[in-house]
Design an enzyme around this catalytic site. Structure first.
Site, PDB file in Angstrom:
ATOM      1  CB  SER A  36      10.114  31.381  53.566  1.00 51.61           C
ATOM      2  OG  SER A  36       9.526  30.569  54.398  1.00 51.61           O
ATOM      3  CB  SER A 125      15.028  22.574  37.708  1.00 49.31           C
ATOM      4  OG  SER A 125      13.878  22.888  36.697  1.00 49.31           O
ATOM      5  CE1 TYR A 150      14.335  26.639  37.487  1.00 55.87           C
ATOM      6  CE2 TYR A 150      15.396  27.872  39.244  1.00 55.87           C
ATOM      7  CZ  TYR A 150      14.560  26.812  39.060  1.00 55.87           C
ATOM      8  OH  TYR A 150      14.430  25.721  39.527  1.00 55.87           O
ATOM      9  CE  LYS A 154      17.817  25.317  40.738  1.00 59.74           C
ATOM     10  NZ  LYS A 154      18.106  25.190  41.996  1.00 59.74           N
ATOM     11  CG  LEU A 201      -1.839  25.333  35.997  1.00 56.70           C
ATOM     12  CD1 LEU A 201      -2.664  26.365  35.600  1.00 56.70           C
ATOM     13  CD2 LEU A 201      -1.808  24.064  35.339  1.00 56.70           C
TER      14      LEU A 201
HETATM   15  C1  WQD Z   1       2.683  25.109  34.071  1.00 61.32           C
HETATM   16  C2  WQD Z   1       1.737  25.219  32.917  1.00 61.32           C
HETATM   17  C3  WQD Z   1       1.849  27.263  31.872  1.00 61.32           C
HETATM   18  C4  WQD Z   1       0.120  29.764  35.005  1.00 61.32           C
HETATM   19  C5  WQD Z   1       7.968  25.687  36.768  1.00 61.32           C
HETATM   20  C6  WQD Z   1       8.841  26.511  37.228  1.00 61.32           C
HETATM   21  C7  WQD Z   1      10.171  25.835  36.909  1.00 61.32           C
HETATM   22  C8  WQD Z   1      10.295  24.307  37.293  1.00 61.32           C
HETATM   23  C9  WQD Z   1       8.905  23.553  36.955  1.00 61.32           C
HETATM   24  C10 WQD Z   1      11.545  24.503  39.397  1.00 61.32           C
HETATM   25  C11 WQD Z   1       2.295  25.714  31.581  1.00 61.32           C
HETATM   26  C12 WQD Z   1       0.461  26.959  32.304  1.00 61.32           C
HETATM   27  C13 WQD Z   1       0.792  28.492  34.037  1.00 61.32           C
HETATM   28  C14 WQD Z   1      -0.951  30.179  34.508  1.00 61.32           C
HETATM   29  C15 WQD Z   1      -1.124  28.681  32.869  1.00 61.32           C
HETATM   30  N1  WQD Z   1      10.172  24.467  38.908  1.00 61.32           N
HETATM   31  N2  WQD Z   1       0.110  28.139  33.178  1.00 61.32           N
HETATM   32  N3  WQD Z   1      -1.590  29.673  33.534  1.00 61.32           N
HETATM   33  O1  WQD Z   1       6.284  26.606  33.929  1.00 61.32           O
HETATM   34  O2  WQD Z   1       6.197  24.210  34.032  1.00 61.32           O
HETATM   35  O3  WQD Z   1       7.623  25.472  35.421  1.00 61.32           O
HETATM   36  O4  WQD Z   1       8.012  24.328  37.275  1.00 61.32           O
HETATM   37  O5  WQD Z   1      12.555  24.175  38.925  1.00 61.32           O
HETATM   38  O6  WQD Z   1      11.223  26.506  37.451  1.00 61.32           O
HETATM   39  O7  WQD Z   1       8.675  27.509  36.579  1.00 61.32           O
HETATM   40  O8  WQD Z   1       5.304  25.901  35.584  1.00 61.32           O
HETATM   41  O9  WQD Z   1       3.063  26.263  36.832  1.00 61.32           O
HETATM   42  O10 WQD Z   1       4.299  28.288  35.634  1.00 61.32           O
HETATM   43  O11 WQD Z   1       3.106  26.177  34.276  1.00 61.32           O
HETATM   44  O12 WQD Z   1      -1.834  28.284  31.451  1.00 61.32           O
HETATM   45  O13 WQD Z   1      -1.629  31.157  35.236  1.00 61.32           O
HETATM   46  O14 WQD Z   1       0.600  25.873  33.323  1.00 61.32           O
HETATM   47  O15 WQD Z   1       1.618  27.814  30.658  1.00 61.32           O
HETATM   48  O16 WQD Z   1       2.140  25.214  30.155  1.00 61.32           O
HETATM   49  P1  WQD Z   1       6.277  25.409  34.392  1.00 61.32           P
HETATM   50  P2  WQD Z   1       4.104  26.587  35.718  1.00 61.32           P
END
Ligand code: WQD
Length: 339
Positions: A36, A125, A150, A154, A201
């Protein structure tokens, strides 16, 4: 009433500080600025007009943690966000995650044991569920083998808190299991600040739409879902932040029914990656450049929350929907682009 927010300059932490200040709490922030910047502190002040106490401190340094709590014996609650949170990075650097996410939790809890009043909110999480068998996911869903260090930190964190509460009647705790926090404050003064290439994402979509990234790669469209892409529960960060204030007030008012309670924080609605892209294109009124590529290892097929317990017991319900959250992310991205 004085409340400590560790990791208070991070994405969810900073939005929670704003909501705490809006409710009249005096906020003390600890942050080591590893993920940050002090600009976030300025942003919080710009939004609320109130300046939190800020201590740049690394919670991995036990002596610093002890010295801090000696100066702040009048804390009425602690909201603990400080942790590393990148799933992929945790696979490459597990010991960094165990040290940063577990040691720091232990040091803070050891100080809480010395305080007269200890109300503790833990940033957990949905990753603790890994791939749940049943959708939507309730808090009673079995905790499965974590799919990343990770997620394991948690799971272990929740166990450490439960064990601590079992032997310390003074310590009352709530863990909030976030699904996928996205969005930004309506002022577009604070929001998500991914460092380097975004792993998640929404920031990747925003940077692609801004021309910072060439093209979004969609990680797989051959999953057993509505359109073949993974399903998640995308929840507005301000809804998540407000839940922390409500959870703290629950403990301060002794409304909790057990010494360690757990709540899912989601909208209850699952959205696929392609549905998110479509929502963005509608909200921003522009096409997004993306392509379908191979699956990303470690992704679960589907994860969205059963919100009954949070709605009925905690008395909290998400107020924003997916399009609201995406619009706020887009407004934040445009404010970043304007800098
Ligand atoms: C979401 C979807 C990817 C990037 C995250 C954190 C986890 C938790 C919840 C805190 C998936 C797809 C992603 C890209 C894509 N947070 N994707 N292209 O993996 O659900 O988990 O949020 O605790 O710690 O990691 O989130 O946004 O990475 O992915 O297609 O460039 O988007 O495959 O299906 P995720 P994400």
């Amino acid at each position: 009433m004085k409340v400590l927010v560790t990791g208070g300059l991070g994405f969810i932490g900073s939005h929670t500080v704003v909501e705490l200040q809006n409710e009249g709490y005096q906020v003390v922030i600890i942050d080591n600025l590893s993920n940050s910047s002090l600009d976030v502190l300025k942003g919080i002040v710009a939004i609320t007009g109130k300046t939190p106490i800020f201590e740049k401190l690394d919670l991995k340094d036990k002596a610093q943690v002890q010295a801090f709590f000696k100066q702040h014996q009048d804390l009425k609650g602690v909201i603990h966000f400080a942790a590393s949170k990148a799933v992929g990075e945790s696979v490459e650097k597990p010991l960094l995650y165990y040290e940063n996410n577990i040691n720091t939790l232990v040091y803070v809890l050891q100080e809480l044991e010395k305080l007269t009043i200890s109300n503790f909110i833990f940033s957990s999480s949905c990753t603790v569920y890994a791939q749940a068998d049943v959708m939507p996911i309730t808090e009673e869903a079995p905790i499965k083998m974590a799919e990343s260090p990770y997620g394991n930190t948690k799971q272990i964190g929740e166990e450490i808190i439960q064990d601590t509460c079992n032997v310390n009647a003074k310590i009352q705790a709530i863990a909030l299991r976030y699904f996928n926090p996205i969005g930004a404050h309506e002022s577009a003064i604070i929001g998500e600040l991914p460092i380097g290439v975004p792993q998640n994402l929404i920031p990747y979509i925003m940077q692609t739409a801004s021309g910072i990234r060439e093209q979004l790669s969609v990680f797989g469209d051959d999953y057993p879902t509505i359109d073949g892409t993974c399903v998640r529960d995308y929840i507005h960060v301000v809804d998540v932040a407000k839940a922390h204030v409500i959870a703290l007030q629950r403990l301060l008012n002794n409304k909790n029914t057990t010494n360690f309670e757990v709540f899912n924080l989601g909208t209850g609605t699952g959205s696929s990656v392609l549905e998110v892209i479509q929502a963005f294109e509608k909200v921003a009124n522009q096409k997004l450049n993306y392509k379908i590529v191979n699956r990303r290892s470690g992704d679960v097929v589907s994860a969205y929350a059963d919100t009954t317990k949070a709605n009925e017991v905690l008395g909290w319900k998400a107020q924003y929907n997916l399009e609201d959250a995406i619009l706020s992310s887009w407004q934040w991205q445009k404010s970043l682009n304007a800098v």
